[in-house]
Design an enzyme around this catalytic site. Structure first.
Site, mmCIF file in Angstrom:
data_model
loop_
_atom_site.group_PDB
_atom_site.id
_atom_site.type_symbol
_atom_site.label_atom_id
_atom_site.label_comp_id
_atom_site.label_asym_id
_atom_site.label_seq_id
_atom_site.Cartn_x
_atom_site.Cartn_y
_atom_site.Cartn_z
ATOM 1 N N TYR A 172 -6.492 2.430 10.208
ATOM 2 C CA TYR A 172 -5.904 2.680 9.122
ATOM 3 C C TYR A 172 -6.733 2.875 7.980
ATOM 4 O O TYR A 172 -7.975 2.224 7.873
ATOM 5 C CB TYR A 172 -5.185 1.255 8.791
ATOM 6 C CG TYR A 172 -4.340 1.249 7.585
ATOM 7 C CD1 TYR A 172 -3.249 2.190 7.252
ATOM 8 C CD2 TYR A 172 -4.474 0.270 6.380
ATOM 9 C CE1 TYR A 172 -2.498 2.058 5.956
ATOM 10 C CE2 TYR A 172 -3.935 0.169 5.367
ATOM 11 C CZ TYR A 172 -2.726 1.056 5.182
ATOM 12 O OH TYR A 172 -2.137 1.115 3.985
ATOM 13 N N ASP B 46 -5.849 -2.389 -7.046
ATOM 14 C CA ASP B 46 -4.995 -1.427 -6.058
ATOM 15 C C ASP B 46 -3.851 -1.179 -7.150
ATOM 16 O O ASP B 46 -2.757 -1.807 -6.943
ATOM 17 C CB ASP B 46 -4.371 -2.182 -4.997
ATOM 18 C CG ASP B 46 -3.612 -1.172 -4.091
ATOM 19 O OD1 ASP B 46 -3.454 0.024 -4.212
ATOM 20 O OD2 ASP B 46 -2.878 -2.025 -3.301
ATOM 21 N N ASP C 80 -2.975 5.398 3.701
ATOM 22 C CA ASP C 80 -2.256 4.846 2.614
ATOM 23 C C ASP C 80 -2.070 6.072 1.608
ATOM 24 O O ASP C 80 -3.140 6.201 0.882
ATOM 25 C CB ASP C 80 -2.645 3.629 2.162
ATOM 26 C CG ASP C 80 -1.834 3.110 0.928
ATOM 27 O OD1 ASP C 80 -1.025 3.634 0.746
ATOM 28 O OD2 ASP C 80 -2.195 1.845 0.739
ATOM 29 N N ASP D 269 -0.187 5.899 -1.169
ATOM 30 C CA ASP D 269 0.509 5.462 -2.158
ATOM 31 C C ASP D 269 1.916 6.033 -2.617
ATOM 32 O O ASP D 269 2.653 6.273 -1.754
ATOM 33 C CB ASP D 269 -0.422 5.331 -3.664
ATOM 34 C CG ASP D 269 -1.449 4.517 -3.454
ATOM 35 O OD1 ASP D 269 -1.342 3.550 -2.450
ATOM 36 O OD2 ASP D 269 -2.442 4.568 -4.282
ATOM 37 N N HIS E 71 1.516 6.926 4.993
ATOM 38 C CA HIS E 71 2.757 6.164 4.349
ATOM 39 C C HIS E 71 2.516 6.406 3.120
ATOM 40 O O HIS E 71 1.838 6.449 2.430
ATOM 41 C CB HIS E 71 2.747 4.790 4.723
ATOM 42 C CG HIS E 71 1.820 3.962 4.465
ATOM 43 N ND1 HIS E 71 1.751 3.180 2.858
ATOM 44 C CD2 HIS E 71 0.684 3.336 5.001
ATOM 45 C CE1 HIS E 71 0.795 2.542 2.919
ATOM 46 N NE2 HIS E 71 0.102 2.440 3.927
ATOM 47 N N GLU F 229 5.237 5.480 -0.172
ATOM 48 C CA GLU F 229 6.238 4.216 -0.785
ATOM 49 C C GLU F 229 7.060 4.660 -2.003
ATOM 50 O O GLU F 229 6.815 5.609 -2.622
ATOM 51 C CB GLU F 229 5.207 2.916 -1.129
ATOM 52 C CG GLU F 229 4.394 3.256 -2.426
ATOM 53 C CD GLU F 229 3.294 2.385 -2.514
ATOM 54 O OE1 GLU F 229 2.657 2.155 -1.495
ATOM 55 O OE2 GLU F 229 2.800 1.819 -3.519
ATOM 56 N N CYS G 62 -0.001 -3.507 -5.874
ATOM 57 C CA CYS G 62 0.055 -4.107 -4.473
ATOM 58 C C CYS G 62 1.274 -4.467 -3.975
ATOM 59 O O CYS G 62 2.170 -5.212 -4.969
ATOM 60 C CB CYS G 62 -0.909 -5.024 -4.310
ATOM 61 S SG CYS G 62 -1.030 -6.140 -3.093
ATOM 62 N N ARG H 68 7.346 3.837 3.435
ATOM 63 C CA ARG H 68 7.054 2.618 2.858
ATOM 64 C C ARG H 68 8.196 2.117 1.865
ATOM 65 O O ARG H 68 8.558 2.801 0.984
ATOM 66 C CB ARG H 68 5.956 2.297 2.677
ATOM 67 C CG ARG H 68 5.738 1.054 1.777
ATOM 68 C CD ARG H 68 4.366 0.780 1.744
ATOM 69 N NE ARG H 68 4.215 -0.064 0.473
ATOM 70 C CZ ARG H 68 2.840 -0.839 0.016
ATOM 71 N NH1 ARG H 68 2.027 -0.562 0.696
ATOM 72 N NH2 ARG H 68 2.781 -1.298 -1.237
ATOM 73 N N GLU I 268 7.818 -3.216 3.742
ATOM 74 C CA GLU I 268 6.676 -3.925 3.309
ATOM 75 C C GLU I 268 7.218 -5.321 2.601
ATOM 76 O O GLU I 268 8.369 -5.548 2.180
ATOM 77 C CB GLU I 268 6.157 -3.360 1.990
ATOM 78 C CG GLU I 268 5.063 -3.869 1.066
ATOM 79 C CD GLU I 268 3.903 -4.238 1.760
ATOM 80 O OE1 GLU I 268 3.859 -4.675 2.646
ATOM 81 O OE2 GLU I 268 2.922 -3.806 1.028
ATOM 82 N N ASN J 33 3.488 -5.370 8.039
ATOM 83 C CA ASN J 33 1.968 -5.421 7.530
ATOM 84 C C ASN J 33 1.555 -6.887 7.488
ATOM 85 O O ASN J 33 2.161 -7.712 6.661
ATOM 86 C CB ASN J 33 2.166 -4.920 6.112
ATOM 87 C CG ASN J 33 1.043 -5.070 5.265
ATOM 88 O OD1 ASN J 33 -0.095 -5.309 5.725
ATOM 89 N ND2 ASN J 33 1.082 -4.624 3.868
#
Ligand code: MIC
Ligand code: MG
Length: 292
Positions: free
Chosen positions: A42, A57, A84, A86, A111, A113, A121, A156, A186, A208
């Site tokens: 990852y 983040d 990731d 975002d 992924h 989101e 975050c 996500r 999440e 996660n």
């Protein structure tokens, strides 16, 4: 023909219950993970922001920032890499570009989101999510852009913390109907919530296990039993390395030498082992000796 990265991710998932996916903030961590037996890697968005740019983040890194780190890892290992991305970094055409670029450099899965573009975050307060319709449009753009049908598009949802678990499940269903392959649920707070997701959403579910967040650190058996197909450890290796590095810095400052902290360091021999250093050296000797 060699198997695509996406297919390798799907095969790793089919072969493990659950698939443990370990965060590797750099290519060397990827080599260590591979030789420790992990089947999937990852690249954390937080990891790129924190480690590569010294930033929080909070949606401050761009597609290219993440591509650079992802490409370093895919060059170093054949293990399938989940990245990731975002919120996908923009509207439909930006998301399409994102998918094409990551697929091109050998990433297996991404992924994306449902937070607003000024994201946070997943384990911090005051998150905001876009409408289900807007996220469905993001997913459609992503699915339409991939060229390898096995490239994994994972949706996500951050909605559980904002709207509750039932709303999160409804969203997950809509995301799968729009073409997402898998769901990243999440910031769930109870094991039973994974069970509800699994019972109602017809897709592989990712849990996660990030440290110091909203989710208790369940073990892989508990999570598998609750229906999680994948378990993610996004930043554990990064946090551990940071702590060790800080100890060395403090010792150098306080003691004026590193002799008391040598046992927190990886030895030269181990460093070389994971790099395959000696094989490279032998190759060099061989090349030179051929000329003689
Ligand atoms: C998984 C995550 O998106 C990440 O970027 O690694 C973070 C992890 C974390 O901040 O602990 C998240 O869960 O939002
Ligand atoms: Mg992230």
């Amino acid at each position: 023909m060699t198997q695509s990265a996406g297919l390798r991710f799907r095969q790793a998932l089919a072969n493990s219950k659950p698939l443990q996916i370990v965060g590797t903030t750099n290519a060397y961590f990827a080599l260590m993970a591979e030789q420790t037996g992990f089947q999937a890697l990852y690249l954390s968005g937080a990891g790129v922001a924190n480690a590569s740019y010294g930033l929080p983040d909070l949606g401050m890194t761009s597609m290219n920032d993440v591509l650079i780190d992802a490409g370093r890892i895919t060059s170093a290992t054949k293990l399938p890499l989940l990245v990731d991305i975002d919120t996908g970094w923009g509207g439909a055409f930006n998301i399409a570009r994102t998918i094409k670029e990551f697929e091109k450099i050998g990433v297996a899965a991404v992924h994306m989101e449902d937070q607003v573009s000024q994201k946070r975050c997943g384990h911090r307060p005051n998150k905001a999510v876009v409408s289900t319709e807007e996220m469905v449009d993001r997913i459609k753009a992503a699915v339409d852009a991939r060229t390898d049908p096995n490239f994994v598009i994972m949706a996500r949802t951050d909605a559980v913390a904002v709207e509750g678990v039932e709303a999160g499940i409804e969203r997950a269903k809509a995301y799968i109907a729009a073409g997402a392959d898998m769901i990243f649920a999440e910031a769930l707070t109870e094991l039973d919530q994974y069970r509800h997701f699994k019972a109602q959403v017809n897709a592989p579910i990712l849990a996660n296990m990030t440290e110091f967040g909203q989710t208790q650190l369940f073990n892989k058996e508990e999570l598998a039993e609750a229906g999680a197909d994948m378990v993610l450890y996004p930043l554990g290796t990064f946090r551990a390395a940071n702590q060790a590095a800080l100890k060395v810095m403090q010792a150098l400052m306080n003691d004026g030498h590193q002799r008391n902290v040598l046992d927190t360091m990886q030895t030269r021999a181990d460093l070389y082992k994971y790099l395959g250093y000696h094989a490279f050296e032998d190759k060099l000797d061989q090349l030179f000796s051929q000329d003689k």
